[in-house]
Motif scaffolding. Sequence first.
Motif, mmCIF file in Angstrom:
data_model
loop_
_atom_site.group_PDB
_atom_site.id
_atom_site.type_symbol
_atom_site.label_atom_id
_atom_site.label_comp_id
_atom_site.label_asym_id
_atom_site.label_seq_id
_atom_site.Cartn_x
_atom_site.Cartn_y
_atom_site.Cartn_z
ATOM 1 N N LEU A 91 6.561 4.377 -1.185
ATOM 2 C CA LEU A 91 6.344 3.293 -0.232
ATOM 3 C C LEU A 91 7.188 3.526 1.013
ATOM 4 C CD1 LEU A 91 6.608 0.197 -2.631
ATOM 5 C CD2 LEU A 91 4.589 1.584 -2.112
ATOM 6 N N VAL A 92 6.617 3.253 2.175
ATOM 7 C CA VAL A 92 7.343 3.322 3.436
ATOM 8 C C VAL A 92 7.359 1.905 4.023
ATOM 9 C CG1 VAL A 92 7.518 4.402 5.706
ATOM 10 C CG2 VAL A 92 6.563 5.690 3.780
ATOM 11 N N PRO A 93 8.412 1.151 3.784
ATOM 12 C CA PRO A 93 8.461 -0.234 4.259
ATOM 13 C C PRO A 93 8.419 -0.321 5.782
ATOM 14 C CG PRO A 93 10.147 0.172 2.597
ATOM 15 C CD PRO A 93 9.601 1.513 3.000
ATOM 16 N N LEU B 178 5.830 -10.164 -9.641
ATOM 17 C CA LEU B 178 4.697 -9.257 -9.825
ATOM 18 C C LEU B 178 4.529 -8.416 -8.559
ATOM 19 C CD1 LEU B 178 2.053 -8.149 -11.060
ATOM 20 C CD2 LEU B 178 0.907 -10.227 -10.223
ATOM 21 N N HIS B 179 4.507 -7.105 -8.717
ATOM 22 C CA HIS B 179 4.263 -6.189 -7.603
ATOM 23 C C HIS B 179 2.880 -5.570 -7.804
ATOM 24 C CE1 HIS B 179 5.334 -2.102 -5.538
ATOM 25 N NE2 HIS B 179 4.520 -2.834 -4.797
ATOM 26 N N VAL B 180 2.014 -5.755 -6.833
ATOM 27 C CA VAL B 180 0.661 -5.192 -6.863
ATOM 28 C C VAL B 180 0.574 -4.131 -5.779
ATOM 29 C CG1 VAL B 180 -1.800 -5.674 -6.720
ATOM 30 C CG2 VAL B 180 -0.241 -7.429 -7.602
ATOM 31 N N ALA B 181 0.163 -2.927 -6.143
ATOM 32 C CA ALA B 181 0.123 -1.825 -5.181
ATOM 33 C C ALA B 181 -1.215 -1.105 -5.233
ATOM 34 C CB ALA B 181 1.249 -0.832 -5.454
ATOM 35 N N VAL B 182 -1.609 -0.603 -4.084
ATOM 36 C CA VAL B 182 -2.786 0.265 -3.971
ATOM 37 C C VAL B 182 -2.309 1.656 -3.590
ATOM 38 C CG1 VAL B 182 -4.732 0.816 -2.454
ATOM 39 C CG2 VAL B 182 -4.547 -1.458 -3.431
ATOM 40 N N VAL B 183 -2.838 2.674 -4.265
ATOM 41 C CA VAL B 183 -2.558 4.058 -3.891
ATOM 42 C C VAL B 183 -3.883 4.817 -3.932
ATOM 43 C CG1 VAL B 183 -2.015 4.797 -6.262
ATOM 44 C CG2 VAL B 183 -1.107 6.090 -4.309
ATOM 45 N N TYR B 184 -4.099 5.649 -2.942
ATOM 46 C CA TYR B 184 -5.350 6.400 -2.855
ATOM 47 C C TYR B 184 -5.240 7.710 -3.642
ATOM 48 C CZ TYR B 184 -6.834 3.077 0.674
ATOM 49 O OH TYR B 184 -7.186 1.918 1.314
ATOM 50 N N VAL C 296 0.865 -1.179 0.000
ATOM 51 C CA VAL C 296 0.000 0.000 0.000
ATOM 52 C C VAL C 296 0.901 1.228 0.000
ATOM 53 C CG1 VAL C 296 -1.823 1.256 1.193
ATOM 54 C CG2 VAL C 296 -1.767 -1.248 1.283
ATOM 55 N N ALA C 297 0.760 2.075 -1.000
ATOM 56 C CA ALA C 297 1.614 3.250 -1.116
ATOM 57 C C ALA C 297 1.180 4.322 -0.123
ATOM 58 C CB ALA C 297 1.572 3.809 -2.526
ATOM 59 N N ARG C 298 2.161 4.980 0.454
ATOM 60 C CA ARG C 298 1.867 6.123 1.312
ATOM 61 C C ARG C 298 1.273 7.259 0.493
ATOM 62 N NH1 ARG C 298 6.268 9.064 5.294
ATOM 63 N NH2 ARG C 298 5.351 11.120 5.374
ATOM 64 N N SER C 299 1.790 7.437 -0.723
ATOM 65 C CA SER C 299 1.309 8.497 -1.602
ATOM 66 C C SER C 299 1.822 8.227 -3.003
ATOM 67 C CB SER C 299 1.790 9.874 -1.113
ATOM 68 O OG SER C 299 3.220 9.924 -1.043
ATOM 69 N N GLY C 300 1.540 9.141 -3.915
ATOM 70 C CA GLY C 300 2.010 8.999 -5.286
ATOM 71 C C GLY C 300 2.411 10.339 -5.857
ATOM 72 N N ARG D 151 8.983 -8.008 -12.819
ATOM 73 C CA ARG D 151 8.783 -7.831 -14.260
ATOM 74 C C ARG D 151 7.493 -7.068 -14.551
ATOM 75 N NH1 ARG D 151 10.145 -13.267 -14.100
ATOM 76 N NH2 ARG D 151 7.949 -13.863 -14.359
ATOM 77 N N GLU D 152 6.544 -7.156 -13.605
ATOM 78 C CA GLU D 152 5.244 -6.518 -13.807
ATOM 79 C C GLU D 152 4.875 -5.674 -12.599
ATOM 80 O OE1 GLU D 152 2.057 -8.953 -15.871
ATOM 81 O OE2 GLU D 152 3.321 -10.539 -15.030
ATOM 82 N N LEU D 153 4.186 -4.587 -12.850
ATOM 83 C CA LEU D 153 3.647 -3.728 -11.799
ATOM 84 C C LEU D 153 2.192 -3.447 -12.097
ATOM 85 C CD1 LEU D 153 3.909 -1.802 -9.329
ATOM 86 C CD2 LEU D 153 4.590 -0.006 -10.953
ATOM 87 N N TRP D 154 1.328 -3.792 -11.120
ATOM 88 C CA TRP D 154 -0.079 -3.428 -11.196
ATOM 89 C C TRP D 154 -0.353 -2.373 -10.133
ATOM 90 C CZ3 TRP D 154 -2.905 -8.856 -10.988
ATOM 91 C CH2 TRP D 154 -2.522 -9.609 -12.114
ATOM 92 N N VAL D 155 -1.066 -1.327 -10.501
ATOM 93 C CA VAL D 155 -1.401 -0.267 -9.551
ATOM 94 C C VAL D 155 -2.904 -0.025 -9.577
ATOM 95 C CG1 VAL D 155 -1.060 2.132 -8.879
ATOM 96 C CG2 VAL D 155 0.845 0.836 -9.859
ATOM 97 N N ALA D 156 -3.521 -0.166 -8.413
ATOM 98 C CA ALA D 156 -4.940 0.154 -8.267
ATOM 99 C C ALA D 156 -5.043 1.544 -7.638
ATOM 100 C CB ALA D 156 -5.636 -0.873 -7.393
#
Length: 243
Positions: free
Chosen positions: A150-152, A166-172, A137-141, A221-226
């Motif tokens: 991202l803040v690990p 595959l990296h799947v991320a959510v950003v608001y 979950v991204a802190r921001s974009g 290799r892949e990045l998905w962003v919601a």
Amino acid sequence: MNARERMLARLRCAAPTMVSPEEIDRIDERIDSHYDGRRDMLPAAARTTSALVDAMQAALTASHAEVFRTTAQAWPTLIAQRLEQANVERLLVDPSSKEGAALRRALPSSIEPRAYDQTIEAWKSELFETIDAGFTVARSGIASTGTLVLVPDAGSPRTASLVPPLHVAVVYANSLHADLHAAMRAERWASNMPTNLVLVSGPSKTSDIQQTLAYGAHGPRELWVAIVEGEGDAKPLANGEQA
């Protein structure tokens, strides 16, 4: 002395440059003025959250990421379905976060959620060889460059975004900033810098070998962003205001 020793000797002999706090403040003001001026030149419609989402989506897509625009209610099911379609079998996800818990509830039985609850030494082989995707979950974009901030932490370390293919991320949507300067100022990085920040602007890529672009050499290799949108996304943002 060899070249390395000569270089280090010159650095050690160089007198340190002393900069007064007043001079630092003046430099900060000049930087703020520069970026504020650039954003002021944009029409109000280009500074709404909806416009930032458009820019974020365009920049990420240009970097070969896959972007989904969705809602707070729909994103867990959407991602779960896409993971199933991609034949993902094991997903690295933090169950202690509300987003991680929501995604786990939406996963079909064919996908096994795995928590990062061991030391790297204890499951390094399994992590690198069997985990198909990592969820963060991204802190921001940062909209202008399509960058996730991202803040690990212990539940979702850097490994989650760097090791699985595959990296799947959510950003608001309401966490998006126009540019890096706006993000740094709104989130007060100067006085409240996290111990570790990861900036992700697309899947891993390199052209080191014969100038041929290759994906996945140093990370996913892949990045998905919601991008999770909601009501009130058309409000114009003042300079430096966090979305």
